[in-house]
Design a protein around this motif. Structure first.
Motif, PDB file in Angstrom:
ATOM      1  N   UNK A 188      33.785  21.925  50.301  1.00  0.00           N
ATOM      2  CA  UNK A 188      33.620  21.526  48.904  1.00  0.00           C
ATOM      3  C   UNK A 188      34.798  22.004  48.064  1.00  0.00           C
ATOM      4  N   UNK A 189      35.158  21.194  47.076  1.00  0.00           N
ATOM      5  CA  UNK A 189      36.219  21.573  46.145  1.00  0.00           C
ATOM      6  C   UNK A 189      35.741  21.296  44.719  1.00  0.00           C
ATOM      7  N   UNK A 190      36.075  22.215  43.787  1.00  0.00           N
ATOM      8  CA  UNK A 190      35.578  22.081  42.415  1.00  0.00           C
ATOM      9  C   UNK A 190      36.362  22.981  41.470  1.00  0.00           C
ATOM     10  N   UNK A 191      36.247  22.691  40.203  1.00  0.00           N
ATOM     11  CA  UNK A 191      36.764  23.545  39.136  1.00  0.00           C
ATOM     12  C   UNK A 191      35.743  24.659  38.905  1.00  0.00           C
ATOM     13  N   UNK A 192      36.191  25.914  38.935  1.00  0.00           N
ATOM     14  CA  UNK A 192      35.284  27.042  38.826  1.00  0.00           C
ATOM     15  C   UNK A 192      34.484  27.052  37.542  1.00  0.00           C
ATOM     16  N   UNK A 193      35.149  26.779  36.411  1.00  0.00           N
ATOM     17  CA  UNK A 193      34.450  26.791  35.121  1.00  0.00           C
ATOM     18  C   UNK A 193      33.417  25.671  35.045  1.00  0.00           C
ATOM     19  N   UNK A 194      33.698  24.542  35.703  1.00  0.00           N
ATOM     20  CA  UNK A 194      32.727  23.441  35.749  1.00  0.00           C
ATOM     21  C   UNK A 194      31.499  23.845  36.546  1.00  0.00           C
ATOM     22  N   UNK A 195      31.710  24.472  37.712  1.00  0.00           N
ATOM     23  CA  UNK A 195      30.573  24.911  38.524  1.00  0.00           C
ATOM     24  C   UNK A 195      29.711  25.903  37.749  1.00  0.00           C
ATOM     25  N   UNK A 196      30.362  26.844  37.072  1.00  0.00           N
ATOM     26  CA  UNK A 196      29.638  27.841  36.283  1.00  0.00           C
ATOM     27  C   UNK A 196      28.780  27.156  35.226  1.00  0.00           C
ATOM     28  N   UNK A 197      29.353  26.184  34.522  1.00  0.00           N
ATOM     29  CA  UNK A 197      28.625  25.471  33.466  1.00  0.00           C
ATOM     30  C   UNK A 197      27.435  24.714  34.035  1.00  0.00           C
ATOM     31  N   UNK A 198      27.630  24.055  35.193  1.00  0.00           N
ATOM     32  CA  UNK A 198      26.560  23.261  35.792  1.00  0.00           C
ATOM     33  C   UNK A 198      25.411  24.145  36.285  1.00  0.00           C
ATOM     34  N   UNK A 200      24.600  27.037  35.031  1.00  0.00           N
ATOM     35  CA  UNK A 200      23.937  27.549  33.821  1.00  0.00           C
ATOM     36  C   UNK A 200      22.985  26.514  33.228  1.00  0.00           C
ATOM     37  N   UNK A 201      23.387  25.249  33.270  1.00  0.00           N
ATOM     38  CA  UNK A 201      22.558  24.179  32.705  1.00  0.00           C
ATOM     39  C   UNK A 201      21.378  23.828  33.619  1.00  0.00           C
ATOM     40  N   UNK A 202      21.665  23.677  34.905  1.00  0.00           N
ATOM     41  CA  UNK A 202      20.672  23.125  35.826  1.00  0.00           C
ATOM     42  C   UNK A 202      19.818  24.162  36.544  1.00  0.00           C
ATOM     43  N   UNK A 203      20.307  25.396  36.597  1.00  0.00           N
ATOM     44  CA  UNK A 203      19.538  26.441  37.266  1.00  0.00           C
ATOM     45  C   UNK A 203      19.694  27.757  36.504  1.00  0.00           C
ATOM     46  N   UNK A 204      19.195  27.804  35.264  1.00  0.00           N
ATOM     47  CA  UNK A 204      19.421  28.966  34.393  1.00  0.00           C
ATOM     48  C   UNK A 204      18.850  30.271  34.952  1.00  0.00           C
ATOM     49  N   UNK A 205      17.769  30.204  35.701  1.00  0.00           N
ATOM     50  CA  UNK A 205      17.170  31.416  36.267  1.00  0.00           C
ATOM     51  C   UNK A 205      18.124  32.045  37.293  1.00  0.00           C
ATOM     52  N   UNK A 206      18.665  31.210  38.181  1.00  0.00           N
ATOM     53  CA  UNK A 206      19.627  31.698  39.171  1.00  0.00           C
ATOM     54  C   UNK A 206      20.893  32.197  38.486  1.00  0.00           C
ATOM     55  N   UNK A 207      21.354  31.451  37.487  1.00  0.00           N
ATOM     56  CA  UNK A 207      22.565  31.853  36.750  1.00  0.00           C
ATOM     57  C   UNK A 207      22.384  33.229  36.119  1.00  0.00           C
ATOM     58  N   UNK A 208      21.224  33.475  35.542  1.00  0.00           N
ATOM     59  CA  UNK A 208      20.956  34.759  34.904  1.00  0.00           C
ATOM     60  C   UNK A 208      21.009  35.903  35.921  1.00  0.00           C
ATOM     61  N   UNK A 209      20.431  35.683  37.089  1.00  0.00           N
ATOM     62  CA  UNK A 209      20.438  36.724  38.118  1.00  0.00           C
ATOM     63  C   UNK A 209      21.839  36.955  38.692  1.00  0.00           C
ATOM     64  N   UNK A 210      22.587  35.886  38.853  1.00  0.00           N
ATOM     65  CA  UNK A 210      23.970  36.026  39.325  1.00  0.00           C
ATOM     66  C   UNK A 210      24.796  36.803  38.309  1.00  0.00           C
ATOM     67  N   UNK A 211      24.627  36.474  37.030  1.00  0.00           N
ATOM     68  CA  UNK A 211      25.372  37.153  35.971  1.00  0.00           C
ATOM     69  C   UNK A 211      25.010  38.631  35.886  1.00  0.00           C
ATOM     70  N   UNK A 212      23.755  38.932  36.157  1.00  0.00           N
ATOM     71  CA  UNK A 212      23.296  40.326  36.154  1.00  0.00           C
ATOM     72  C   UNK A 212      24.045  41.134  37.221  1.00  0.00           C
TER      73      UNK A 212
END
Length: 333
Positions: A188-198, A200-212
């Motif tokens: 897979x290839x992607x822009x890091x900031x785009x992946x982070x944004x997606x 955060x939008x689509x899986x906020x619970x997982x994003x919160x735990x990753x950020x923690x």
């Protein structure tokens, strides 16, 4: 280092070190392949503490410098293995435009030049707000891989029409005859900031735990040890199921470089069945063993120039478990 180089994120699952050609493991070959500063930045290695000695040996053999070695406390599947290192890298580098290409280390790609050509197509036609995959033209009806159906186009990057899960044999035979269909190579290839944004939008619970996890660690060290307690709270989720199949904007580039997924035990078994490979498949309990302080190697397949070796950490081998049991369990995990 190229200013706009794509940063590799290499997932070493242990089994990526088992198949050896001319005394070089697949992980060695992967490191050598991505040592192209015209295309790539210093890579990130994702592995576990149990396999750290093997990773360090490969880095010493190949002389490759890495940005970071990320050590998972436990296996949480590919979503965490991809997303967390990317979030750490973005936070460390304060970068809004970092590009990443992620791949397992147990792929055998003999033609590096062709691999570079596919990577150059992705770089030159990069889609900033999309996920780009690599696909391989199928040469047989295989039930071992997922398939990608794409829309006809003259562009090097084709827009994905649909993803097809690993089919049964009857469906695989039909897919082989279907135009615009590729095996999913799991790259897979992607822009890091785009992946982070997606995320955060689509899986906020997982994003919160990753950020923690990211907020609690020292990001400036080469070795990154996520907090085991926080890491254990992450969902066991594959990147394919948790992100790829839900994403609406996907592209695919064809990889014509002799790709083989040797992380598949089925693929290894098929190699042994072909006389031209001259491979010996050892029976249960007859594997030649090399003892190491952290565990041991056992040779499962062997030829005059190649070996399939399984590194067995004493911390991974369960009570009454044979090496073949361990191989099957790791492949299933």
């Amino acid at each position: 280092q190229a200013e706009d180089g794509i940063r590799h994120l290499v997932r070493s699952r242990g089994l990526g070190d088992v198949y050896k050609r001319q005394d070089l493991s697949l992980f060695d070959l992967t490191l050598q392949r991505i040592n192209n500063r015209n295309l790539f930045s210093e890579p990130i290695i994702v592995t576990s503490k149990s396999y750290l000695p093997l990773v360090e040996q490969s880095l010493a053999r190949t002389g490759i410098e890495v940005e970071k070695i990320y050590l998972e406390p436990e296996s949480k599947n590919t979503y965490a293995a991809l997303a967390l290192p990317v979030l750490v890298s973005l936070e460390q580098n304060k970068s809004k435009s970092e590009r990443y290409i992620t791949m397992p280390s147990d792929h055998y790609i003999p033609f590096n030049k062709s691999f570079y050509e596919s990577c150059s197509v992705i770089r030159d036609q990069f889609r900033e707000n999309a996920l780009t995959l690599m696909g391989v033209s199928p040469d047989k009806a295989s039930t071992e891989y997922g398939y990608i159906s794409y829309k006809s186009s003259y562009d090097g990057l084709k827009q994905v029409d649909s993803f097809i899960e690993k089919p049964n044999l009857e469906r695989a035979k039909l897919l082989l005859k279907q135009p615009n269909t590729l095996w999913n190579a799991g790259i897979f290839c992607f822009e890091g900031s785009w992946l982070k944004k997606e995320i955060k939008i689509n899986n906020p619970k997982v994003y919160s735990r990753l950020n923690e996890i990211v907020s609690k660690e020292n990001l400036n060290e080469t070795y990154f040890y996520p907090d085991p307690e926080e890491f254990s709270k992450l969902e066991d989720l594959s990147f394919d199921k948790g992100f790829v199949e839900l994403n609406k904007n996907n592209y695919v580039a064809t990889l014509d470089a002799g790709w083989t997924d040797l992380g598949s035990w089925h693929t290894l078994s098929n190699l042994q069945k072909k006389p031209e490979h001259g491979l010996t498949l050892y029976s249960e309990g007859l594997y030649p063993r090399t003892e190491k302080p952290w565990g041991f190697f056992e040779v499962l397949l062997e030829s005059e120039t190649s070996k399939v070796k399984i590194p067995v950490s004493y911390t991974h081998l369960r009570a009454h478990e044979t090496v073949l049991d361990l191989v099957c369990r790791l492949l299933l995990e």
